[in-house]
Design an enzyme around this catalytic site. Sequence first.
Site, PDB file in Angstrom:
ATOM      1  N   SER A 199       0.818  -1.217   0.000  1.00 13.36           N
ATOM      2  CA  SER A 199       0.000   0.000   0.000  1.00 13.36           C
ATOM      3  C   SER A 199       0.852   1.268   0.000  1.00 13.36           C
ATOM      4  CB  SER A 199      -0.927   0.014   1.212  1.00 13.36           C
ATOM      5  OG  SER A 199      -1.662   1.228   1.255  1.00 13.36           O
ATOM      6  N   GLY A 241     -16.019  -5.046 -14.434  1.00 16.97           N
ATOM      7  CA  GLY A 241     -15.943  -5.543 -13.071  1.00 16.97           C
ATOM      8  C   GLY A 241     -17.153  -5.122 -12.263  1.00 16.97           C
ATOM      9  N   LYS A 287     -13.840  -4.451   2.654  1.00 16.95           N
ATOM     10  CA  LYS A 287     -14.681  -3.288   2.377  1.00 16.95           C
ATOM     11  C   LYS A 287     -16.157  -3.532   2.710  1.00 16.95           C
ATOM     12  CE  LYS A 287     -12.018  -0.806  -1.123  1.00 16.95           C
ATOM     13  NZ  LYS A 287     -12.044  -0.230  -2.489  1.00 16.95           N
ATOM     14  N   ASN A 291     -19.312  -7.861 -16.674  1.00 24.40           N
ATOM     15  CA  ASN A 291     -18.681  -8.702 -15.653  1.00 24.40           C
ATOM     16  C   ASN A 291     -18.923 -10.167 -15.985  1.00 24.40           C
ATOM     17  OD1 ASN A 291     -17.259  -8.703 -13.005  1.00 24.40           O
ATOM     18  ND2 ASN A 291     -19.069  -9.860 -12.350  1.00 24.40           N
ATOM     19  N   ARG A 292     -17.937 -11.001 -15.663  1.00 25.89           N
ATOM     20  CA  ARG A 292     -18.063 -12.423 -15.990  1.00 25.89           C
ATOM     21  C   ARG A 292     -19.270 -13.045 -15.292  1.00 25.89           C
ATOM     22  NH1 ARG A 292     -13.157 -16.145 -14.304  1.00 25.89           N
ATOM     23  NH2 ARG A 292     -12.103 -14.397 -15.323  1.00 25.89           N
ATOM     24  N   THR A 293     -19.474 -12.693 -14.028  1.00 24.81           N
ATOM     25  CA  THR A 293     -20.620 -13.216 -13.279  1.00 24.81           C
ATOM     26  C   THR A 293     -21.786 -12.243 -13.407  1.00 24.81           C
ATOM     27  OG1 THR A 293     -19.087 -14.216 -11.693  1.00 24.81           O
ATOM     28  CG2 THR A 293     -21.396 -14.058 -11.039  1.00 24.81           C
ATOM     29  N   ASP A 319     -13.807   6.100  -3.073  1.00 19.21           N
ATOM     30  CA  ASP A 319     -13.254   5.578  -4.323  1.00 19.21           C
ATOM     31  C   ASP A 319     -13.861   6.276  -5.538  1.00 19.21           C
ATOM     32  OD1 ASP A 319     -11.413   3.730  -3.320  1.00 19.21           O
ATOM     33  OD2 ASP A 319     -12.908   2.142  -3.167  1.00 19.21           O
TER      34      ASP A 319
END
Length: 278
Positions: free
Chosen positions: A25, A139, A77, A162-164, A113
């Site tokens: 970080s 994502g 998170k 997103n893949r899922t 964010d």
Amino acid sequence: MTTPRPRITGAVRVGAVVGRPIAHSLSPVIHNAWIEALGLDAAYVAFSPPDEASFRELINLGRSGLISGLNVTAPFKELAFSLSDESSDTARLSASANLLVFRDGQVRSDSTDGLGLLRGLSEQAPGLVLKGRPTVLLGAGGAARAAAAALAGAGSEVRIVNRTLERAEALARDVGSGVSVWPNLAEAISGAALVVNALSAPPELDVARLDEGTVVMDMTYKPLITPLLAAARDRGLSVVDGLSMLIGQAGPSFEAIFDIPAPDVDVRPAILGMLGEV
């Protein structure tokens, strides 16, 4: 000769970044540079709890007044959000938090964010217009959730890839208006003003298929110029690196934790030196 006043005394205020792993970080570098510039009686450190139970204990230390605030990264998170007593609208929309502030035994959660993403775009792609134009977000994790909420709030039409699909659909439901799920990446990028990679791995994206003028952003900052950004830059597109977002989200976090705005000190050169990017 005047004796210098110690920066850290018994009244020191402590902030920290929490995650697993956390040794990589850059947040301590950023926050401690600002602390030094302001001459604050404060310190910003890093914690890496081995499990959720240890993270909960860290929250209890904050409630007891031993810690002023925490920045939170993966994998904590969503747990951070669930443990808070009060949450900002942004944290509720994203169902996650990258910032916890402790005051009078209470825990307030927030997500900076999305604000960091918008600040990064403003800094490195100042000509980008989001309102009424499509953004493709690759994502559906915690950072993507905050980004979707911020981008939709800025008036962009956010297309989640997103893949899922179930996770992407949950994100779209939580954020609501302005966010939709696109199963086909090739269709999603058609007409996009902005493409944001919120995946930890390089996406399977052919930048040659992007429109001229599309801005490409990657939330990853190690390396600073990721393969995606390098390909986009070679194509002649404007790119935005993840470091701009990291620094952008750090400012409001610093103010929330230490009750003073971050100073006008450019920490980017020092970080680039640490990353070996100079």
